[in-house]
Design a protein around this motif. Sequence first.
Motif, mmCIF file in Angstrom:
data_model
loop_
_atom_site.group_PDB
_atom_site.id
_atom_site.type_symbol
_atom_site.label_atom_id
_atom_site.label_comp_id
_atom_site.label_asym_id
_atom_site.label_seq_id
_atom_site.Cartn_x
_atom_site.Cartn_y
_atom_site.Cartn_z
ATOM 1 N N GLN A 96 0.813 -1.212 0.000
ATOM 2 C CA GLN A 96 0.000 0.000 0.000
ATOM 3 C C GLN A 96 0.839 1.252 0.000
ATOM 4 O OE1 GLN A 96 -2.616 -2.063 3.166
ATOM 5 N NE2 GLN A 96 -3.816 -0.334 2.443
ATOM 6 N N ALA A 121 1.905 5.064 -0.490
ATOM 7 C CA ALA A 121 1.175 6.310 -0.314
ATOM 8 C C ALA A 121 0.637 6.794 -1.660
ATOM 9 C CB ALA A 121 2.106 7.363 0.281
ATOM 10 N N HIS A 122 -0.507 7.467 -1.628
ATOM 11 C CA HIS A 122 -1.121 8.040 -2.840
ATOM 12 C C HIS A 122 -1.514 6.994 -3.850
ATOM 13 C CE1 HIS A 122 1.920 11.123 -1.523
ATOM 14 N NE2 HIS A 122 0.769 11.678 -1.234
ATOM 15 N N ARG A 134 7.454 8.204 -8.314
ATOM 16 C CA ARG A 134 6.617 9.242 -7.728
ATOM 17 C C ARG A 134 5.682 9.849 -8.751
ATOM 18 N NH1 ARG A 134 8.141 10.851 -2.668
ATOM 19 N NH2 ARG A 134 10.322 10.491 -2.126
#
Lengths: 140, 140
Positions: free
Chosen positions: A70, A72-73, A92
């Motif tokens: 999981q 982030a974002h 990213r």
Amino acid sequence: MRDPEATLRQHDLPVTAQRLAVLRAVSQHPHATADDLAESVRSEIGAISRQSVYNVLNVLTDKGIIRRIQPAHSPALYEDRVGDNHHHLVCRSCGKTEDVCCAVGEAPCLHAHDHRGFRIDEAEVIYWGTCPGCQQKTRS
Amino acid sequence: MRDPEATLRQHDLPVTAQRLAVLRAVSQHPHATADDLAESVRSEIGAISRQSVYNVLNVLTDKGIIRRIQPAHSPALYEDRVGDNHHHLVCRSCGKTEDVCCAVGEAPCLHAHDHRGFRIDEAEVIYWGTCPGCQQKTRS
DNA sequence: CATTATTTTTGACAAAGTCCAAATCTGGGT
DNA sequence: ACCCAGATTTGGACTTTGTCAAAAATAATG
């Protein structure tokens, strides 16, 4: 995944079309989201409810048959490869996710042994960066 | 946080009551959620909108004044301590979160240097386990 | 002080999941 | 083969966490 049906039986899980299809989908699409998997399953067996996808993914994760990551974002991603202590590399900008062998060796990360009385059972590592494709786009 | 007001000015951010209060709240409650912080701020300055809490947290995070961590199964947590490459230890059962000095030394984790063409800029490590309190509850 | 750009507020909205009850199906015994 | 009990699947409402957008309020500059 060698034999999804056998895998389910080994874990005392009743074999259903939905479970087989989800298991195959996870196997064929590493790092896919629940939604991606639902789509994939639908193209294979016609239909499945959103809830069932979650049910199956949760059961399989609980049993250790698949692994949930999981970042982030991002919604949760699922993968087939379990028990080999590998980590992840996430872009990213586009979210592209790749496996990375554990940088430091075998289950190395757990060396923060029992810090502060905690009984540690997993070290989760995510390397954040920019993938080759996105580096080019940014460079202009 | 020495001087919240000076910190804001150093980063060219207009000083507002909301920003000061959020910054103080983050400082006083490490690993709090946006909601926790909103409550905390309300008890200090009376009122703040949910959106403003997010606005402020986002700005501060973007500027690197605070750091956001996002463990699985948890809303984002915020902390004051930035730039010292520490990691986190999270209790699977109660969510209790603690800081851990980087297990392997200084910015060690980045050693998965530029894997597969990715330009890596951060290694995020979360140690999962059971905190002392929850170990006792489970043991019975 | 007056101006202008930035913030804050309010309310709607979106994404990702979970909860619950009803309908359906699996696996085991006969 | 058939039935039954318990497990699974479904559909729909709901929750949580967070973002979007427009209007009102505020901070910093001259």
